[in-house]
Design an enzyme around this catalytic site. Structure first.
Site, mmCIF file in Angstrom:
data_model
loop_
_atom_site.group_PDB
_atom_site.id
_atom_site.type_symbol
_atom_site.label_atom_id
_atom_site.label_comp_id
_atom_site.label_asym_id
_atom_site.label_seq_id
_atom_site.Cartn_x
_atom_site.Cartn_y
_atom_site.Cartn_z
ATOM 1 N N SER A 200 46.383 40.845 16.607
ATOM 2 C CA SER A 200 45.068 40.758 17.231
ATOM 3 C C SER A 200 45.139 40.465 18.735
ATOM 4 O O SER A 200 45.621 41.293 19.498
ATOM 5 C CB SER A 200 44.240 39.706 16.491
ATOM 6 N N ASP B 29 51.667 49.108 28.136
ATOM 7 C CA ASP B 29 51.050 50.354 28.595
ATOM 8 C C ASP B 29 50.968 50.440 30.110
ATOM 9 O O ASP B 29 51.023 51.533 30.687
ATOM 10 C CB ASP B 29 49.651 50.497 27.992
ATOM 11 N N LYS C 50 46.726 44.694 14.003
ATOM 12 C CA LYS C 50 45.299 44.410 13.797
ATOM 13 C C LYS C 50 44.536 44.859 15.039
ATOM 14 O O LYS C 50 44.597 44.219 16.081
ATOM 15 C CB LYS C 50 45.036 42.930 13.544
#
Length: 524
Positions: A287, A298, A312
């Site tokens: 999460s 990224d 999640k």
């Protein structure tokens, strides 16, 4: 036959009255649900608990949705939000139970218990003249008696080593802070280490306080440990990710059927824009911790080390009820900056299979070899600066995979932990030697470099294990267990004499994931 007709009428007429009361002509599903609840509550053959009936109905609806939509009672909601909101009201002690007696491990610094003179090693035996020692009272019941509203008083009876008489203290309950950061320390001369246990309301402030202290100590690079971090508040994760990223860098975005796309971008005012970042993750990182990890990976800002994260990628919105209970309803997916949704696959209503995913990873060998992990080409994405290949569809794969070492924790070791034999051996040892240890090791640095777990501590622990019928399979398993057991015991002693940062400073010496991060630091 005529009598039977009258009986049928008597049974059905009340239900017609209920239907008319809420306008039966309206055939909406909600009215159908309302009629069913009223009929069961008023007509069922046995008495029913209406509160439980409604709660079971809510749970039944949510169970058919995704695995993360959930209902919590008022009590469960209070317990959950206390840990996330950063405080609860009580007397302010860390404690454990030793032979049915509450042993104070550490009073909270500047907390209500420390202020009246309660110290580590004290045994709380009575609360408001009610015995809690030697009466087999549950830990939950003891906590209920110790906690209470801020400003209320509680009378404690305490036994202290070296003092014959029972001591009496009156403690005024207060707000007790709950820390979400487990450890902050310099792991190398220019490398800081911060371990975040969960993301709560106070996490960002705790984190920045830690960053300031590490910078003063000479930190240039940071190891950010998110292993076993199950998540928490998304906003806390966004605020921490902001500290690493350049202005306008995308951190995360969310989107759902009724929730339009919402983007969260860095403001460019972070305190950690320079220096290398190494984020540590494993299969229990989920999460909010995946939001931070995904943003670092990224944006090519950090190096990710460890094992594939939990996966999640669903956003829950809390919906409060007047009685204090709550629904946490999934309203959107979140996406990493490259557009990845890292939510692992699930079938609606099949929560058991979803819950067994980690066990499946064990069985498939994924935790031991990166070659066992297969990604779908259709879920391929690319990092935004270096255009490296990354994948969505089930957690975040680290840049450097570190396999799980099953030899570190033998079956015998796991049994010792499960039976509380390790923790009890530690508590007894520290309780008997606290003053001696404090005198011999005035600083943690001295303790870490010189302290060795005495053989008598190991012998006593093994004797206790034998009493509990916990035995190693053979001498080979015993010899495999001892080194890791000694490391854990040393870390627990450090925790009880100092705090959690010192615990992890010892345990990290045996962590393959931490060792890999340090190896990468040295290569750079």
């Amino acid at each position: 036959m005529k009598q039977l007709f009258y009986v049928i009428c008597l049974v059905l007429l009340p239900s017609l009255t209920y239907a008319q009361r809420i306008n039966l002509s309206d055939d909406s599903p909600l009215r159908k649900l309302h009629i069913a609840e009223m009929a069961i509550n008023n007509l069922y053959v046995d008495s029913v608990d209406e509160q439980k009936l409604v709660e079971d109905g809510i749970r039944g609806m949510l169970e058919k949705l995704d695995p993360h939509s959930s209902y919590t009672t008022a009590k469960q909601t209070k317990e959950m939000t206390e840990s996330l909101q950063g405080s609860f009201e009580g007397i302010g002690v860390q404690f454990n139970m030793v032979e049915d007696t509450l042993l104070v491990i550490q009073p909270v610094t500047n907390g209500p218990s420390e202020k009246v003179g309660i110290v580590a090693g004290d045994r709380i035996v009575t609360v408001n003249d009610t015995a809690i020692a030697g009466v087999k009272m549950s830990k939950e019941e003891i906590m209920r008696r110790l906690r209470g509203k801020k400003g209320t008083k509680v009378n404690l009876g305490i036994i202290r080593r070296g003092i014959a008489d029972k001591l009496k203290f009156v403690v005024t309950r207060d707000k007790i802070p709950v820390k979400t950061i487990d450890a902050i320390y310099m792991i190398r001369p220019t490398v800081g280490y911060i371990r975040i246990g969960s993301f709560g309301a106070t996490t960002y402030n705790e984190f920045m306080t830690g960053v300031d202290s590490l910078k003063k100590a000479g930190m240039k690079d940071l190891i950010l440990d998110l292993q076993e971090n199950g998540g928490g508040y998304m906003q806390a994760a966004v605020m921490i990710a902001n500290e690493f990223l350049q202005r306008n860098d995308l951190i995360v975005y969310t989107e759902g059927r009724s929730a339009p796309r919402q983007e969260f971008r860095a403001q460019g005012n972070g305190r950690l824009l320079d220096g290398k970042i190494y984020a540590l993750v494993n299969e229990y990182s989920a999460s909010a911790s995946e939001i931070v990890t995904g943003a670092l990976q990224d944006q090519d800002r950090g190096i990710i080390v460890g094992r594939r994260t939990f996966g999640k990628g669903l956003v829950q919105r809390p919906i409060d009820f007047p009685d204090g209970s709550m629904i946490r309803l999934t309203i959107a997916h979140y996406y990493t900056p490259s557009g990845r949704c890292i939510q692992k696959p699930y079938v609606k209503g099949e929560s058991k299979e979803y819950a067994e995913d980690i066990e499946k990873r064990f069985k498939h060998g994924e935790l031991y070899s990166a070659d066992s992990i297969h990604f779908v080409d259709s879920l391929k994405c690319y990092t935004l600066r270096k255009h490296r290949t990354v994948y969505g569809g089930g957690g975040i794969m680290p840049d450097y995979f570190v396999p799980l070492d099953t030899t570190q924790y033998t079956k015998f070791h796991r049994q010792l932990a499960a039976k509380s034999i390790i923790i009890n051996a530690n508590l007894r040892y520290v309780d008997n030697h606290r003053k001696q240890l404090r005198k011999q090791y005035p600083t943690f640095e001295l303790f870490k470099s010189q302290f060795e777990v005495p053989q008598k501590m190991i012998d006593d622990l093994l004797a206790e294990a034998e009493k509990e019928k916990v035995k190693p399979k053979d001498d080979e398993e015993l010899q495999m267990t001892i080194p890791r057991l000694k490391l854990q015991l040393k870390a627990l002693v450090a925790r009880d004499l100092w705090d959690m940062s010192e615990y992890f400073a010892v345990m990290n010496d045996g962590s393959d994931v931490v060792k890999k991060a340090l190896e990468l630091v040295e290569k750079e």
